[in-house]
Structures are given as C-alpha cells and as structure tokens.
Design a protein around this motif. Structure first.
Motif, PDB file in Angstrom:
ATOM      1  N   TRP A  51       0.816  -1.212   0.000  1.00 34.21           N
ATOM      2  CA  TRP A  51       0.000   0.000   0.000  1.00 34.21           C
ATOM      3  C   TRP A  51       0.850   1.263   0.000  1.00 34.21           C
ATOM      4  O   TRP A  51       0.560   2.217  -0.707  1.00 34.21           O
ATOM      5  CB  TRP A  51      -0.943   0.004   1.187  1.00 34.21           C
ATOM      6  CG  TRP A  51      -2.016  -1.036   1.092  1.00 34.21           C
ATOM      7  CD1 TRP A  51      -2.508  -1.617  -0.044  1.00 34.21           C
ATOM      8  CD2 TRP A  51      -2.717  -1.629   2.165  1.00 34.21           C
ATOM      9  NE1 TRP A  51      -3.473  -2.534   0.262  1.00 34.21           N
ATOM     10  CE2 TRP A  51      -3.627  -2.558   1.620  1.00 34.21           C
ATOM     11  CE3 TRP A  51      -2.674  -1.470   3.538  1.00 34.21           C
ATOM     12  CZ2 TRP A  51      -4.487  -3.318   2.392  1.00 34.21           C
ATOM     13  CZ3 TRP A  51      -3.536  -2.227   4.327  1.00 34.21           C
ATOM     14  CH2 TRP A  51      -4.426  -3.134   3.755  1.00 34.21           C
ATOM     15  N   ILE A  52       1.894   1.277   0.792  1.00 29.52           N
ATOM     16  CA  ILE A  52       2.768   2.455   0.828  1.00 29.52           C
ATOM     17  C   ILE A  52       3.431   2.656  -0.535  1.00 29.52           C
ATOM     18  O   ILE A  52       3.465   3.771  -1.064  1.00 29.52           O
ATOM     19  CB  ILE A  52       3.819   2.319   1.950  1.00 29.52           C
ATOM     20  CG1 ILE A  52       3.133   2.431   3.312  1.00 29.52           C
ATOM     21  CG2 ILE A  52       4.921   3.360   1.803  1.00 29.52           C
ATOM     22  CD1 ILE A  52       4.020   2.023   4.475  1.00 29.52           C
ATOM     23  N   ALA A  53       3.938   1.568  -1.113  1.00 26.93           N
ATOM     24  CA  ALA A  53       4.619   1.678  -2.406  1.00 26.93           C
ATOM     25  C   ALA A  53       3.666   2.126  -3.511  1.00 26.93           C
ATOM     26  O   ALA A  53       4.003   3.011  -4.312  1.00 26.93           O
ATOM     27  CB  ALA A  53       5.264   0.344  -2.766  1.00 26.93           C
ATOM     28  N   THR A  54       2.462   1.537  -3.560  1.00 25.89           N
ATOM     29  CA  THR A  54       1.531   1.916  -4.618  1.00 25.89           C
ATOM     30  C   THR A  54       1.054   3.348  -4.445  1.00 25.89           C
ATOM     31  O   THR A  54       0.921   4.089  -5.422  1.00 25.89           O
ATOM     32  CB  THR A  54       0.317   0.967  -4.665  1.00 25.89           C
ATOM     33  OG1 THR A  54      -0.357   0.977  -3.417  1.00 25.89           O
ATOM     34  CG2 THR A  54       0.733  -0.442  -5.030  1.00 25.89           C
ATOM     35  N   TYR A  55       0.812   3.744  -3.201  1.00 26.72           N
ATOM     36  CA  TYR A  55       0.345   5.107  -2.937  1.00 26.72           C
ATOM     37  C   TYR A  55       1.401   6.130  -3.332  1.00 26.72           C
ATOM     38  O   TYR A  55       1.116   7.107  -4.037  1.00 26.72           O
ATOM     39  CB  TYR A  55      -0.035   5.254  -1.462  1.00 26.72           C
ATOM     40  CG  TYR A  55      -0.499   6.645  -1.106  1.00 26.72           C
ATOM     41  CD1 TYR A  55      -1.765   7.087  -1.502  1.00 26.72           C
ATOM     42  CD2 TYR A  55       0.316   7.508  -0.399  1.00 26.72           C
ATOM     43  CE1 TYR A  55      -2.199   8.362  -1.192  1.00 26.72           C
ATOM     44  CE2 TYR A  55      -0.115   8.789  -0.077  1.00 26.72           C
ATOM     45  CZ  TYR A  55      -1.365   9.212  -0.473  1.00 26.72           C
ATOM     46  OH  TYR A  55      -1.787  10.475  -0.166  1.00 26.72           O
ATOM     47  N   ARG A  56       2.636   5.919  -2.901  1.00 26.52           N
ATOM     48  CA  ARG A  56       3.709   6.871  -3.209  1.00 26.52           C
ATOM     49  C   ARG A  56       3.987   6.934  -4.705  1.00 26.52           C
ATOM     50  O   ARG A  56       4.159   8.016  -5.259  1.00 26.52           O
ATOM     51  CB  ARG A  56       4.970   6.514  -2.447  1.00 26.52           C
ATOM     52  CG  ARG A  56       4.869   6.828  -0.977  1.00 26.52           C
ATOM     53  CD  ARG A  56       6.152   6.551  -0.252  1.00 26.52           C
ATOM     54  NE  ARG A  56       6.021   6.888   1.153  1.00 26.52           N
ATOM     55  CZ  ARG A  56       6.873   6.534   2.079  1.00 26.52           C
ATOM     56  NH1 ARG A  56       7.938   5.826   1.764  1.00 26.52           N
ATOM     57  NH2 ARG A  56       6.672   6.888   3.332  1.00 26.52           N
ATOM     58  N   LEU A  57       4.041   5.785  -5.362  1.00 22.21           N
ATOM     59  CA  LEU A  57       4.273   5.774  -6.807  1.00 22.21           C
ATOM     60  C   LEU A  57       3.128   6.471  -7.540  1.00 22.21           C
ATOM     61  O   LEU A  57       3.363   7.282  -8.445  1.00 22.21           O
ATOM     62  CB  LEU A  57       4.436   4.340  -7.311  1.00 22.21           C
ATOM     63  CG  LEU A  57       4.659   4.190  -8.815  1.00 22.21           C
ATOM     64  CD1 LEU A  57       5.933   4.902  -9.255  1.00 22.21           C
ATOM     65  CD2 LEU A  57       4.707   2.720  -9.193  1.00 22.21           C
ATOM     66  N   GLY A  58       1.907   6.179  -7.148  1.00 19.57           N
ATOM     67  CA  GLY A  58       0.750   6.814  -7.785  1.00 19.57           C
ATOM     68  C   GLY A  58       0.746   8.322  -7.606  1.00 19.57           C
ATOM     69  O   GLY A  58       0.468   9.069  -8.547  1.00 19.57           O
ATOM     70  N   ARG A  59       1.054   8.800  -6.403  1.00 22.67           N
ATOM     71  CA  ARG A  59       1.128  10.254  -6.165  1.00 22.67           C
ATOM     72  C   ARG A  59       2.199  10.892  -7.044  1.00 22.67           C
ATOM     73  O   ARG A  59       1.979  11.962  -7.611  1.00 22.67           O
ATOM     74  CB  ARG A  59       1.421  10.544  -4.694  1.00 22.67           C
ATOM     75  CG  ARG A  59       0.203  10.426  -3.802  1.00 22.67           C
ATOM     76  CD  ARG A  59       0.529  10.799  -2.373  1.00 22.67           C
ATOM     77  NE  ARG A  59       0.977  12.175  -2.238  1.00 22.67           N
ATOM     78  CZ  ARG A  59       0.173  13.233  -2.108  1.00 22.67           C
ATOM     79  NH1 ARG A  59      -1.128  13.049  -2.115  1.00 22.67           N
ATOM     80  NH2 ARG A  59       0.656  14.454  -1.970  1.00 22.67           N
ATOM     81  N   ASN A  60       3.350  10.246  -7.147  1.00 24.94           N
ATOM     82  CA  ASN A  60       4.422  10.794  -7.980  1.00 24.94           C
ATOM     83  C   ASN A  60       4.021  10.831  -9.448  1.00 24.94           C
ATOM     84  O   ASN A  60       4.272  11.822 -10.139  1.00 24.94           O
ATOM     85  CB  ASN A  60       5.712   9.991  -7.805  1.00 24.94           C
ATOM     86  CG  ASN A  60       6.355  10.216  -6.459  1.00 24.94           C
ATOM     87  OD1 ASN A  60       6.093  11.211  -5.789  1.00 24.94           O
ATOM     88  ND2 ASN A  60       7.191   9.277  -6.054  1.00 24.94           N
ATOM     89  N   LEU A  61       3.405   9.759  -9.942  1.00 21.03           N
ATOM     90  CA  LEU A  61       3.010   9.709 -11.345  1.00 21.03           C
ATOM     91  C   LEU A  61       1.901  10.705 -11.671  1.00 21.03           C
ATOM     92  O   LEU A  61       1.856  11.261 -12.775  1.00 21.03           O
ATOM     93  CB  LEU A  61       2.560   8.296 -11.716  1.00 21.03           C
ATOM     94  CG  LEU A  61       3.658   7.236 -11.756  1.00 21.03           C
ATOM     95  CD1 LEU A  61       3.061   5.857 -11.980  1.00 21.03           C
ATOM     96  CD2 LEU A  61       4.679   7.549 -12.837  1.00 21.03           C
ATOM     97  N   LEU A  62       1.013  10.931 -10.721  1.00 19.99           N
ATOM     98  CA  LEU A  62      -0.086  11.876 -10.929  1.00 19.99           C
ATOM     99  C   LEU A  62       0.316  13.315 -10.639  1.00 19.99           C
ATOM    100  O   LEU A  62      -0.465  14.232 -10.884  1.00 19.99           O
ATOM    101  CB  LEU A  62      -1.288  11.491 -10.052  1.00 19.99           C
ATOM    102  CG  LEU A  62      -1.962  10.165 -10.402  1.00 19.99           C
ATOM    103  CD1 LEU A  62      -2.982   9.781  -9.335  1.00 19.99           C
ATOM    104  CD2 LEU A  62      -2.609  10.253 -11.770  1.00 19.99           C
ATOM    105  N   GLY A  63       1.506  13.518 -10.114  1.00 23.33           N
ATOM    106  CA  GLY A  63       1.971  14.866  -9.800  1.00 23.33           C
ATOM    107  C   GLY A  63       1.168  15.522  -8.696  1.00 23.33           C
ATOM    108  O   GLY A  63       0.980  16.741  -8.692  1.00 23.33           O
ATOM    109  N   MET A  64       0.709  14.736  -7.742  1.00 26.56           N
ATOM    110  CA  MET A  64      -0.093  15.279  -6.644  1.00 26.56           C
ATOM    111  C   MET A  64       0.815  16.020  -5.678  1.00 26.56           C
ATOM    112  O   MET A  64       1.861  15.518  -5.286  1.00 26.56           O
ATOM    113  CB  MET A  64      -0.837  14.160  -5.919  1.00 26.56           C
ATOM    114  CG  MET A  64      -1.849  13.454  -6.799  1.00 26.56           C
ATOM    115  SD  MET A  64      -2.634  12.080  -5.954  1.00 26.56           S
ATOM    116  CE  MET A  64      -4.011  12.931  -5.219  1.00 26.56           C
ATOM    117  N   GLU A  65       0.394  17.193  -5.331  1.00 26.29           N
ATOM    118  CA  GLU A  65       1.172  18.013  -4.398  1.00 26.29           C
ATOM    119  C   GLU A  65       0.490  18.011  -3.041  1.00 26.29           C
ATOM    120  O   GLU A  65      -0.628  17.541  -2.886  1.00 26.29           O
ATOM    121  CB  GLU A  65       1.301  19.430  -4.937  1.00 26.29           C
ATOM    122  CG  GLU A  65       2.097  19.475  -6.228  1.00 26.29           C
ATOM    123  CD  GLU A  65       2.319  20.886  -6.724  1.00 26.29           C
ATOM    124  OE1 GLU A  65       2.187  21.822  -5.925  1.00 26.29           O
ATOM    125  OE2 GLU A  65       2.617  21.030  -7.903  1.00 26.29           O
TER     126      GLU A  65
END
Length: 181
Positions: free
Chosen positions: A77-91
């Motif tokens: 969950w941590i890995a998918t969440y962090r990767l997804g935030r980075n790919l989506l450019g979420m600030e």
C-alpha cells in the motif's frame, strides 16, 4: 509443520496443478498482480477475471493472490500510494496513518484510491512479469521431471534405468538386457 516443509508442500501442489506451464504461471502471475490493487475484497474475482481473459488457470490465480497478505499489504500500500502520487503529480502532504479512516475514504476517495490504483497498475504489471518469468520455467521443469518419473514407474524402471531387482532394462543403452549391476 515447519515453514520449510510447508513451502515444499506448496511447490509440489503448484507443480501438480492441472494445466500447461503457461496456464499455471500466468494464473499465478494474475493473482500476484491483482494483489497490488487497492480493491481488497475483489482480489479473487479480479484475479479470476484476468486469468480467464488471458486463458490462464483460474485456480492458480486464486493461489497467486497469496502475495497480498497481512505481512505484505502495508509495504504494498505504501509503495503503490507513493508511486501513484508521484506519477499523478499530486502536491501537498502525503496520507498519514492518523487520517486514513473509512470516513476520509468515503468523503474523498480520489485522494487515496486514485494514487493507489495508478501505482498498483504499474507495480502489478511488474509483479505479473516477474512472477510469470520466475514460475514458468520452474513449472515446466517440474512437470517434465514428474512425467519422466511416472513413465519410469509405468515401465517398471527407476530413473537410473534399472529394474526393481537391480538389472538393466533393454533399450536403455546397456550392452545386454538383464545384466546384474
């Protein structure tokens, strides 16, 4: 039952599953890949659907979902969440354990589920290929060795070409049939 014995038992069970090496390996890979999605209650169903679409073993896909378990889910969950935030450019600040509640999830699912789904798609694809590549050759080798053992038993020979009484069997490259070894 110890962990080593349990592991060996599981290897034998997977190797003895009915189906081709492709079908079993692809099914296991489907289950492993789906374990990286945030849709916990649907892992079996999603893995079965993906396996069916790929012509893989639906039963093996259920076994493959073991990748997602109480010991691995936090890291996944941590890995998918962090990767997804980075790919989506979420600030902004990342999710913290204190505010990860069902209420927050219900009020703003996009803040949590969208990054996890995007990250899960990428990591799940990597997991699919890694699982398939690791298991396909192993399953093919296991099934071939098992088929040889079964043929030897049916012919009354051992793997080294001798019969039950220690004599060489004709047709296996020995100079004469029935010679005592």
């Amino acid at each position: 039952m110890g962990w080593r014995r349990t592991g060996r038992y599981m290897v034998h069970r997977v190797g003895r599953m009915p189906g081709s090496p492709y079908g079993i390996a692809a099914g296991l890979a489907c289950g492993a890949a789906v374990s990286f999605t945030p849709f916990i209650g649907l892992h079996f169903l999603l893995a079965a659907l993906l396996a069916w679409m790929l012509g893989a073993s639906v039963f093996a896909s259920a076994v493959g979902t073991v990748v997602g378990n109480p010991w691995t889910f936090p890291a996944i969950w941590i890995a998918t969440y962090r990767l997804g935030r980075n790919l989506l450019g979420m600030e902004g600040s990342a999710a913290r354990a204190e505010w990860l509640t069902m209420q927050v999830l219900a009020d703003s699912p996009g803040q949590l589920l969208l990054p996890m789904a995007v990250g899960g798609l990428i990591l799940g694809t990597i997991a699919w290929f890694a699982t398939f590549l690791l298991t396909h050759r192993l399953i093919a080798g296991y099934q071939a060795a098992r088929a040889r053992r079964c043929r030897s038993k049916a012919n009354g020979t051992r793997a080294n070409g001798t019969g039950a009484n220690g004599t060489r069997i004709a047709g296996n490259g020995s100079s004469g049939a029935g010679q005592k070894v």
